[in-house]
Scaffold this motif. Structure first.
Motif, mmCIF file in Angstrom:
data_model
loop_
_atom_site.group_PDB
_atom_site.id
_atom_site.type_symbol
_atom_site.label_atom_id
_atom_site.label_comp_id
_atom_site.label_asym_id
_atom_site.label_seq_id
_atom_site.Cartn_x
_atom_site.Cartn_y
_atom_site.Cartn_z
ATOM 1 N N ASP A 121 0.833 -1.209 0.000
ATOM 2 C CA ASP A 121 0.000 0.000 0.000
ATOM 3 C C ASP A 121 0.869 1.261 0.000
ATOM 4 N N VAL A 122 1.939 1.232 0.771
ATOM 5 C CA VAL A 122 2.842 2.399 0.839
ATOM 6 C C VAL A 122 3.511 2.612 -0.518
ATOM 7 N N VAL A 123 4.033 1.536 -1.077
ATOM 8 C CA VAL A 123 4.700 1.638 -2.383
ATOM 9 C C VAL A 123 3.721 2.148 -3.433
ATOM 10 N N SER A 142 11.282 14.643 -6.492
ATOM 11 C CA SER A 142 12.464 15.434 -6.844
ATOM 12 C C SER A 142 13.701 14.894 -6.120
ATOM 13 N N PHE A 143 13.484 14.093 -5.055
ATOM 14 C CA PHE A 143 14.638 13.516 -4.346
ATOM 15 C C PHE A 143 14.561 11.995 -4.207
ATOM 16 N N LEU A 144 13.466 11.400 -4.664
ATOM 17 C CA LEU A 144 13.344 9.949 -4.598
ATOM 18 C C LEU A 144 13.834 9.302 -5.896
ATOM 19 N N ASP A 145 14.495 8.163 -5.739
ATOM 20 C CA ASP A 145 14.827 7.328 -6.900
ATOM 21 C C ASP A 145 13.891 6.141 -7.007
ATOM 22 N N ASP A 146 13.521 5.603 -5.827
ATOM 23 C CA ASP A 146 12.778 4.340 -5.846
ATOM 24 C C ASP A 146 12.121 4.121 -4.477
ATOM 25 N N VAL A 147 10.974 3.462 -4.502
ATOM 26 C CA VAL A 147 10.315 3.019 -3.268
ATOM 27 C C VAL A 147 9.931 1.560 -3.487
ATOM 28 N N ARG A 148 10.353 0.691 -2.599
ATOM 29 C CA ARG A 148 10.011 -0.719 -2.778
ATOM 30 C C ARG A 148 9.791 -1.419 -1.453
ATOM 31 N N ALA A 149 8.979 -2.478 -1.530
ATOM 32 C CA ALA A 149 8.731 -3.315 -0.359
ATOM 33 C C ALA A 149 9.741 -4.442 -0.361
ATOM 34 N N THR A 150 10.421 -4.639 0.763
ATOM 35 C CA THR A 150 11.351 -5.764 0.879
ATOM 36 C C THR A 150 10.776 -6.840 1.797
#
Length: 559
Positions: A121-123, A142-150
Motif C-alpha cells: 500500500d505504501v509503495v 524530486s529527491f526519490l529514486d525508488d520506493v520498494r517493499a522488501t
C-alpha cells in the motif's frame, strides 16, 4: 469592495462584536443536550459542503479530516514536543550514507474494510504520486529514486541525494489502499465519496450541503480508540457564524478566530470555556506575485511592506493575540533558529511611508499631480489584496493593508472570495497581492524552500502546492542543498541563519505576523484538549497531521 476609512473600520469592529455580545445575554453556553459522544468541530468556513475525501489532494479542496483522521501517515511531527511520533510506521532507520530510509510498518493495522495494511500500500501510494505530478504536493519525486517493499512490513525509500529534511515529506504522506485505488481511473479527479482508510474516523454517516458526520472506524488499530463515537461538521460561512455557534455551546472544538475571547467566550462559562492560541500556526504573509511586474522588483515589494502599519494591524485585526513579524518571517515554532542579526537587517519591515515612497520613485512609479502613482507610460499602479470571505480577522488586515497602499498613492482594495475560489487563484498565481499562510514543518529548511527555492516554482496557471508567489533564488538553492546534507544541528543552525539573511535582503514575501494556532474548547461534554499545561500537540483542529494526536486523545467527559 471595502474602501473604508479607518473610523469606518472601527465601526466595523464594533458591529462585529455587537451580535456576539448580544449572544452573551441570550442562551447560556453549554445548554446543548448530551451529544452522545459526537464531537462538533468548526475548522473550515464555507457556505456549503462539497463531498470530497481524496487524501492526495491539497487541504482546502477536501473535507477535514481527510488527510489526518480518515487517512493516516507513517509518522507525525509533534511541533510542541519537537519530535517525530511513529504512526503507521513503528520506526525508521537511515542507511550509513543517509540515502536510504528503512521503515518498519506497525503490525496489526487493517483497512476499514478488513483488508490488511501492508508495504504494498505504501509503495503503491508513492507510485501514484510519481505518475501524477499534480498529486505530489511535497515534491517527493524530486529527491526519490525508488520506493520498494522488501517484505510485508518493510518499505525502503532510495534517495537520489542526501536529503534528511525529506523525512517529514515522506512521513506525512497519507497512505491509500492499493486494493481500492488500483481501480481508480484518474486519482486527480477522484472524489472518493466512500473512503476505505486506516484512520480513527472512516464512516461517512451523514453528508448534506450544510452538515456532515463521520463515525468511528470499527477496526481501528489502537485498542479502545477513538473514545469519541463520531465527528460532526456544520457549515459556517464565516468566523462570525462559527463564533456564535461556539458561544451557544453548539461547537466543542473550534479552530477559528474569536474576537475578544476572554470577554466574549471565557467569561460566559469559565468552568467549561477555554482557549489556547500559541504562536505556532505558521506565519501570515502578504504574497506579492513575483511573476507579475512590477512585483518582481524587490524595491516595490519592500515599499509595499513599509506601507503596512503592523502595530495597527495586530491591534485591530488580531485583537493583540500576536505580534508583528520580523524580517526573518519565522514564527515561534522556529524560535530556536531565529537570528537577531538577520531580523535586524531587514529594515523594510518597519512602517515608513517616506522611504516607501522613495523606493517606488526609484522603481519608476512617481506620484502624478492627482496623487496616484503611475509608470512612465502613464499606467496607474494598481495592486488589489485577495482574502477569504468570512475570515473576519484577515479581512480587516487586508483593509488596513489596502488603506496603507492608497496612502502611498497606489490604487488598492481588499477583494474577498469564497475559500475555493480564493485558493484556486492562490495556487495558480492569479493575483497581485494575496494573504496566505506559511508551512510549519520541523526546520526553517522547509519554510524557506517553499518561499525561495526554485524546486517549488510552477508557471502561472499551473497549480502550485507551495511557492504561490513564484519566487526562486539560485543563491537560496545552494544553501538549501547544503542543508539537505547537514551533518548536525550546529550546521543546520549556521545554514538557517544564512537563509534568514538572504530572506531579509530579498524580501521574497511580506511577513505580517506569527499566526496563532487557533483553538477554543467547550469541555462540558468532552475533555483531553491540549493546553499550555498539557501541550501534547498543536491545539488547532486544522493542524494536520498533528490533529490525529488530539482525535485519539479526546474522551467524552466522565467516560
Amino acid at each position: 469592495m471595502t474602501r473604508l476609512r479607518w473610523p469606518r473600520r472601527r465601526f466595523l469592529a464594533a458591529t462585529l462584536l455587537a451580535p456576539l455580545a448580544s449572544a452573551c445575554s441570550g442562551r447560556r453556553g453549554g445548554a446543548r443536550r448530551d451529544p452522545g459522544g459526537v464531537l462538533t468541530v468548526s475548522t473550515e468556513q464555507q457556505a456549503s459542503w462539497v463531498r470530497n475525501f481524496n487524501p492526495l489532494l491539497a487541504p482546502g479542496n477536501i473535507r477535514w479530516p481527510t488527510r489526518a483522521g480518515i487517512y493516516e501517515p507513517l509518522f507525525i511531527y509533534d511541533t510542541m514536543g519537537g519530535k517525530v511520533v511513529p504512526w503507521l510506521s513503528s520506526g525508521f532507520t537511515w542507511g550509513p550514507d543517509k540515502r536510504t530510509l528503512h521503515c518498519t510498518l506497525r503490525p496489526g493495522v487493517t483497512w476499514s474494510d478488513g483488508q490488511p495494511f501492508t508495504a504494498d500500500d505504501v509503495v503503491f501510494t508513492f507510485e501514484i504520486l510519481q505518475r501524477h505530478k499534480a498529486l505530489d504536493l511535497f515534491g517527493v519525486w524530486s529527491f526519490l529514486d525508488d520506493v520498494r517493499a522488501t517484505g510485508p512490513d518493510i518499505v525502503v525509500f532510495s534517495l537520489n541525494k542526501q536529503y534528511v529534511p525529506g523525512l517529514v515529506y515522506l512521513g506525512h504522506q497519507p497512505i491509500v489502499p492499493r486494493h481500492v485505488w488500483r481501480d481508480v481511473p484518474d486519482p486527480v479527479t477522484f472524489t472518493n465519496e466512500r473512503p476505505v482508510a486506516t484512520g480513527p474516523f472512516t464512516e461517512i454517516t451523514v453528508f448534506q450541503n450544510q452538515v456532515y458526520e463521520l463515525g468511528r472506524n470499527p477496526r481501528y488499530w489502537q485498542p479502545g480508540k477513538p473514545a469519541l463515537r463520531g465527528l460532526r461538521f456544520p457549515a459556517y460561512p464565516g468566523n462570525d457564524q462559527a463564533t456564535l455557534a461556539l458561544l451557544h455551546g453548539e461547537v466543542d472544538w473550534a479552530g477559528n478566530f474569536v474576537p475578544d475571547v476572554e470577554r466574549i467566550f471565557v467569561a460566559r462559562d469559565p468552568a467549561h470555556h477555554h482557549y489556547w492560541f500559541p504562536l505556532v500556526g505558521g506565519t501570515v504573509m502578504l504574497y506579492p506575485n513575483a511573476a507579475r511586474a512590477p512585483l518582481s522588483d524587490e524595491r516595490v515589494r519592500k515599499a509595499i511592506s513599509m506601507s503596512i502599519d503592523r502595530a495597527l494591524l495586530v491591534k485591530v485585526a488580531m485583537y493583540g493575540y500576536t505580534r508583528a513579524a520580523d524580517a526573518t518571517g519565522l514564527h515561534d515554532g522556529y524560535a530556536r533558529f531565529r537570528s537577531p542579526e538577520a531580523a535586524a537587517a531587514g529594515d523594510w519591515i518597519t512602517h515608513d511611508m517616506d522611504r516607501a515612497g522613495k523606493l517606488l520613485d526609484e522603481a519608476g512609479y512617481p506620484r502624478r499631480a492627482d496623487g496616484l502613482r503611475a509608470s512612465a507610460e502613464g499606467t496607474p499602479l494598481t495592486l488589489d489584496v485577495h482574502v477569504v470571505t468570512g475570515w473576519s480577522d484577515w479581512i480587516r488586515a487586508a483593509q488596513i493593508i489596502a488603506q496603507g497602499l492608497r496612502t502611498l498613492g497606489v490604487t488598492s482594495a481588499a477583494r474577498a472570495y469564497d475559500f475555493s475560489a480564493f485558493f484556486e487563484k492562490l495556487q495558480k498565481g492569479a493575483f497581485d497581492l494575496s494573504l496566505g499562510w506559511s508551512s510549519d514543518e520541523p526546520t526553517p529548511y522547509h519554510f524557506y524552500r517553499d518561499l525561495m527555492g526554485t524546486a517549488t516554482l510552477r508557471p502561472l496557471g499551473e497549480p502550485a502546492a507551495r511557492n504561490w508567489h513564484r519566487f526562486g533564488s539560485e543563491e537560496a538553492d545552494v544553501l538549501l542543498a547544503a542543508f539537505e546534507g547537514a551533518a548536525d544541528e550546529r550546521e543546520e543552525m549556521r545554514l538557517s541563519h544564512a537563509l534568514e539573511r538572504l530572506f531579509a535582503t530579498r524580501a521574497p514575501v511580506i511577513p505580517l505576523f506569527p499566526n496563532p494556532s487557533w483553538a477554543a474548547f467547550n469541555t462540558r461534554h468532552f475533555e483531553g484538549f491540549p493546553s499550555a499545561q498539557d501541550p501534547y500537540a498543536k491545539p488547532s483542529p486544522y493542524s494536520a497531521p498533528e490533529c490525529l494526536l488530539v482525535l485519539t486523545r479526546l474522551t467524552p467527559r466522565g467516560a
